[in-house]
Design a protein around this motif. Structure first.
Motif, PDB file in Angstrom:
ATOM      1  N   GLY A 198       0.853  -1.178   0.000  1.00  0.00           N
ATOM      2  CA  GLY A 198       0.000   0.000   0.000  1.00  0.00           C
ATOM      3  C   GLY A 198       0.885   1.221   0.000  1.00  0.00           C
ATOM      4  O   GLY A 198       2.068   1.130  -0.319  1.00  0.00           O
ATOM      5  N   PRO A 199       0.348   2.362   0.394  1.00  0.00           N
ATOM      6  CA  PRO A 199       1.155   3.573   0.421  1.00  0.00           C
ATOM      7  C   PRO A 199       2.343   3.391   1.356  1.00  0.00           C
ATOM      8  O   PRO A 199       2.212   2.803   2.415  1.00  0.00           O
ATOM      9  N   GLY A 200       3.464   3.912   0.964  1.00  0.00           N
ATOM     10  CA  GLY A 200       4.637   3.865   1.814  1.00  0.00           C
ATOM     11  C   GLY A 200       5.409   2.571   1.742  1.00  0.00           C
ATOM     12  O   GLY A 200       6.497   2.467   2.262  1.00  0.00           O
ATOM     13  N   ARG A 201       4.823   1.556   1.094  1.00  0.00           N
ATOM     14  CA  ARG A 201       5.564   0.302   0.992  1.00  0.00           C
ATOM     15  C   ARG A 201       6.602   0.415  -0.106  1.00  0.00           C
ATOM     16  O   ARG A 201       6.440   1.136  -1.065  1.00  0.00           O
ATOM     17  N   ARG A 202       7.640  -0.370   0.088  1.00  0.00           N
ATOM     18  CA  ARG A 202       8.732  -0.305  -0.869  1.00  0.00           C
ATOM     19  C   ARG A 202       8.317  -1.007  -2.168  1.00  0.00           C
ATOM     20  O   ARG A 202       7.843  -2.125  -2.166  1.00  0.00           O
ATOM     21  N   LEU A 203       8.472  -0.314  -3.262  1.00  0.00           N
ATOM     22  CA  LEU A 203       8.154  -0.929  -4.555  1.00  0.00           C
ATOM     23  C   LEU A 203       9.440  -1.335  -5.254  1.00  0.00           C
ATOM     24  O   LEU A 203      10.510  -0.862  -4.931  1.00  0.00           O
ATOM     25  N   VAL A 204       9.278  -2.213  -6.213  1.00  0.00           N
ATOM     26  CA  VAL A 204      10.450  -2.657  -6.963  1.00  0.00           C
ATOM     27  C   VAL A 204      10.979  -1.501  -7.785  1.00  0.00           C
ATOM     28  O   VAL A 204      10.241  -0.837  -8.488  1.00  0.00           O
ATOM     29  N   ARG A 205      12.252  -1.226  -7.619  1.00  0.00           N
ATOM     30  CA  ARG A 205      12.866  -0.186  -8.434  1.00  0.00           C
ATOM     31  C   ARG A 205      13.478  -0.842  -9.653  1.00  0.00           C
ATOM     32  O   ARG A 205      14.044  -1.918  -9.571  1.00  0.00           O
ATOM     33  N   ARG A 206      13.360  -0.178 -10.784  1.00  0.00           N
ATOM     34  CA  ARG A 206      14.006  -0.715 -11.981  1.00  0.00           C
ATOM     35  C   ARG A 206      15.444  -0.249 -12.021  1.00  0.00           C
ATOM     36  O   ARG A 206      15.728   0.917 -12.096  1.00  0.00           O
ATOM     37  N   ARG A 207      16.331  -1.208 -11.954  1.00  0.00           N
ATOM     38  CA  ARG A 207      17.746  -0.880 -12.025  1.00  0.00           C
ATOM     39  C   ARG A 207      18.278  -1.504 -13.305  1.00  0.00           C
ATOM     40  O   ARG A 207      17.727  -2.479 -13.779  1.00  0.00           O
ATOM     41  N   PRO A 208      19.334  -0.964 -13.850  1.00  0.00           N
ATOM     42  CA  PRO A 208      19.796  -1.390 -15.166  1.00  0.00           C
ATOM     43  C   PRO A 208      19.873  -2.905 -15.334  1.00  0.00           C
ATOM     44  O   PRO A 208      19.219  -3.469 -16.154  1.00  0.00           O
ATOM     45  N   ALA A 209      20.670  -3.551 -14.582  1.00  0.00           N
ATOM     46  CA  ALA A 209      20.747  -5.008 -14.702  1.00  0.00           C
ATOM     47  C   ALA A 209      21.144  -5.563 -13.365  1.00  0.00           C
ATOM     48  O   ALA A 209      22.081  -6.311 -13.219  1.00  0.00           O
ATOM     49  N   SER A 210      20.412  -5.153 -12.356  1.00  0.00           N
ATOM     50  CA  SER A 210      20.835  -5.486 -11.014  1.00  0.00           C
ATOM     51  C   SER A 210      19.712  -6.212 -10.284  1.00  0.00           C
ATOM     52  O   SER A 210      18.589  -5.741 -10.299  1.00  0.00           O
ATOM     53  N   PRO A 211      19.923  -7.343  -9.638  1.00  0.00           N
ATOM     54  CA  PRO A 211      21.202  -8.013  -9.601  1.00  0.00           C
ATOM     55  C   PRO A 211      21.402  -8.797 -10.900  1.00  0.00           C
ATOM     56  O   PRO A 211      20.416  -9.217 -11.492  1.00  0.00           O
ATOM     57  N   PRO A 212      22.645  -8.976 -11.339  1.00  0.00           N
ATOM     58  CA  PRO A 212      22.835  -9.769 -12.539  1.00  0.00           C
ATOM     59  C   PRO A 212      22.326 -11.181 -12.286  1.00  0.00           C
ATOM     60  O   PRO A 212      22.324 -11.625 -11.139  1.00  0.00           O
ATOM     61  N   PRO A 213      21.904 -11.887 -13.337  1.00  0.00           N
ATOM     62  CA  PRO A 213      21.325 -13.211 -13.135  1.00  0.00           C
ATOM     63  C   PRO A 213      22.248 -14.140 -12.378  1.00  0.00           C
ATOM     64  O   PRO A 213      21.810 -14.929 -11.581  1.00  0.00           O
ATOM     65  N   ASP A 214      23.559 -14.015 -12.617  1.00  0.00           N
ATOM     66  CA  ASP A 214      24.445 -14.916 -11.905  1.00  0.00           C
ATOM     67  C   ASP A 214      25.184 -14.194 -10.782  1.00  0.00           C
ATOM     68  O   ASP A 214      26.365 -14.370 -10.572  1.00  0.00           O
ATOM     69  N   ALA A 215      24.411 -13.373 -10.080  1.00  0.00           N
ATOM     70  CA  ALA A 215      24.950 -12.704  -8.885  1.00  0.00           C
ATOM     71  C   ALA A 215      25.450 -13.773  -7.914  1.00  0.00           C
ATOM     72  O   ALA A 215      24.959 -14.887  -7.906  1.00  0.00           O
ATOM     73  N   ALA A 216      26.430 -13.390  -7.125  1.00  0.00           N
ATOM     74  CA  ALA A 216      27.035 -14.348  -6.194  1.00  0.00           C
ATOM     75  C   ALA A 216      25.952 -15.085  -5.408  1.00  0.00           C
ATOM     76  O   ALA A 216      25.023 -14.473  -4.893  1.00  0.00           O
ATOM     77  N   LEU A 217      26.051 -16.386  -5.352  1.00  0.00           N
ATOM     78  CA  LEU A 217      25.034 -17.186  -4.706  1.00  0.00           C
ATOM     79  C   LEU A 217      25.550 -17.629  -3.344  1.00  0.00           C
ATOM     80  O   LEU A 217      26.214 -18.646  -3.222  1.00  0.00           O
ATOM     81  N   GLY A 218      25.273 -16.828  -2.346  1.00  0.00           N
ATOM     82  CA  GLY A 218      25.711 -17.191  -1.001  1.00  0.00           C
ATOM     83  C   GLY A 218      24.764 -18.214  -0.392  1.00  0.00           C
ATOM     84  O   GLY A 218      23.811 -18.631  -1.017  1.00  0.00           O
ATOM     85  N   GLY A 219      25.023 -18.651   0.846  1.00  0.00           N
ATOM     86  CA  GLY A 219      24.142 -19.628   1.470  1.00  0.00           C
ATOM     87  C   GLY A 219      22.947 -18.960   2.112  1.00  0.00           C
ATOM     88  O   GLY A 219      22.754 -17.764   1.989  1.00  0.00           O
ATOM     89  N   GLY A 220      22.127 -19.757   2.770  1.00  0.00           N
ATOM     90  CA  GLY A 220      21.004 -19.229   3.533  1.00  0.00           C
ATOM     91  C   GLY A 220      19.731 -19.088   2.739  1.00  0.00           C
ATOM     92  O   GLY A 220      19.647 -19.477   1.574  1.00  0.00           O
ATOM     93  N   GLU A 221      18.738 -18.500   3.415  1.00  0.00           N
ATOM     94  CA  GLU A 221      17.412 -18.403   2.806  1.00  0.00           C
ATOM     95  C   GLU A 221      17.407 -17.415   1.636  1.00  0.00           C
ATOM     96  O   GLU A 221      17.898 -16.308   1.756  1.00  0.00           O
ATOM     97  N   VAL A 222      16.833 -17.824   0.539  1.00  0.00           N
ATOM     98  CA  VAL A 222      16.787 -16.985  -0.647  1.00  0.00           C
ATOM     99  C   VAL A 222      15.360 -16.488  -0.896  1.00  0.00           C
ATOM    100  O   VAL A 222      15.146 -15.325  -1.209  1.00  0.00           O
ATOM    101  N   LEU A 223      14.425 -17.365  -0.728  1.00  0.00           N
ATOM    102  CA  LEU A 223      13.038 -17.034  -1.070  1.00  0.00           C
ATOM    103  C   LEU A 223      12.112 -17.412   0.077  1.00  0.00           C
ATOM    104  O   LEU A 223      12.273 -18.480   0.675  1.00  0.00           O
ATOM    105  N   ARG A 224      11.194 -16.507   0.382  1.00  0.00           N
ATOM    106  CA  ARG A 224      10.172 -16.840   1.390  1.00  0.00           C
ATOM    107  C   ARG A 224       8.836 -16.264   0.963  1.00  0.00           C
ATOM    108  O   ARG A 224       8.768 -15.098   0.565  1.00  0.00           O
ATOM    109  N   VAL A 225       7.802 -17.059   1.021  1.00  0.00           N
ATOM    110  CA  VAL A 225       6.454 -16.525   0.828  1.00  0.00           C
ATOM    111  C   VAL A 225       5.715 -16.675   2.153  1.00  0.00           C
ATOM    112  O   VAL A 225       5.903 -17.657   2.865  1.00  0.00           O
TER     113      VAL A 225
END
Ligand SMILES: Nc1ncnc2c1ncn2[C@@H]1O[C@H](COP(=O)(O)OP(=O)(O)OP(=O)(O)O)[C@@H](O)[C@H]1O
Ligand SMILES: [Mg+2]
Length: 271
Positions: free
Chosen positions: A5-32
């Motif tokens: 809603g208002p004030g929530r962070r929206l996705v910003r369009r950045r040139p190519a960030s993060p790159p598809p093969d951005a460093a893949l560290g450990g830990g949780e990546v995705l949560r719904v």
């Protein structure tokens, strides 16, 4: 609301960030968290929560209509949920489109093949991320390079059923089309890969190749969600198994601590 809603962070369009093969560290990546989706009077998802770690394969299983594709499509930015939140590496996101999802390193192979019928195999593989050569006014799509990468990707997957990569995909069999759809997700290393029944319609050898591919992606640190109806396949690749039943998370199993019978019981609502 996932989209904020208002004030929530929206996705910003950045040139190519993060790159598809951005460093893949450990830990949780995705949560719904608590994702809910209604279609008219049908509740496809009812406060579904799950997470996936880097290098983890989570199998999403359940009966027809349990909500698996709906959940995948929510994460992929195709469906806007009525409620719920989505986090990538702890950052709450409002994913509104597949482009947004791609910006956050999410790559999806959909259950319904999403190939462009009027394009050939190479064009389908590189749709939206064509390779170029030259600069300025001399910049051209580099078909030769894309064709080379296409053959490499197909050979990597052990695919020998496609003899002409410049042929339109319209005339190809379901299995061949499915194979191309899977190959699309393998061209680069993505932090998150969602596979909705990637082996449906494939022959035995091709299924095995897809499973090998999933394990290879896992080895590279990719967080993988795979929807499958095939219990053997699931036990071959999954670290955890999330069972959806009538739109709810019915049960979650660690593969090492469960049996196919227990999982099938949960699929049928007996957990
Ligand atoms: N576009 C839509 N409009 C209306 N209802 C829908 C739509 N998409 C899905 N549904 C309903 O939402 C529920 C979940 O569907 P979904 O496709 O997510 O199930 P699934 O687990 O992927 O099933 P399958 O194993 O058959 O692929 C079903 O009851 C389905 O009929
Ligand atoms: Mg489905």
């Amino acid at each position: 609301m996932l989209n904020g809603g208002p004030g929530r962070r929206l996705v910003r369009r950045r040139p190519a960030s993060p790159p598809p093969d951005a460093a893949l560290g450990g830990g949780e990546v995705l949560r719904v968290v608590d994702v809910t989706k209604w279609y008219g009077g049908v509740q496809a998802l009812d406060r579904v929560s799950m997470s996936v770690d880097s290098g983890e394969v989570v199998a999403l299983v359940g009966d027809n209509g349990a909500g698996k594709s709906t959940l995948v499509n929510v994460i992929a930015g195709i469906i806007t949920p009525d409620e719920g939140e989505l986090y990538v590496r702890g950052e709450r996101l409002a994913i509104r489109s597949t482009d947004d999802a791609a910006l956050h390193g999410i790559r999806t192979v959909h259950q319904e093949h999403t190939l462009a019928d009027n394009l050939d195999v190479v064009e389908n593989l590189f749709l939206g991320r064509e390779m170029y050569r030259g600069v300025g006014p001399l910049r051209r799509v580099d078909f030769a390079a894309m064709q080379k990468r296409t053959w490499a990707a197909l050979s990597d997957l052990g695919i020998s059923t496609i003899s002409d990569v410049r042929a339109s995909v319209a005339m190809m069999s379901g299995g061949q089309r499915q194979t191309i759809a899977v190959a699309r997700a393998t061209l680069e290393t993505y932090p998150i890969v969602l596979l909705d029944e990637p082996t449906a319609g494939l022959g035995v050898a091709e299924c095995q190749r897809v499973m090998e591919l999933v394990l290879r992606l896992k080895g590279q640190g990719t967080a993988i969600v795979i929807v499958s109806q095939n219990i053997e396949e699931i036990f071959e690749v999954a670290d955890r198994i999330v069972v959806l039943h009538l739109g709810k998370v019915g049960a979650v199993f660690r593969r090492a601590e469960t049996t196919p019978e227990a999982v099938l019981g949960a699929v049928m609502g007996m957990a």
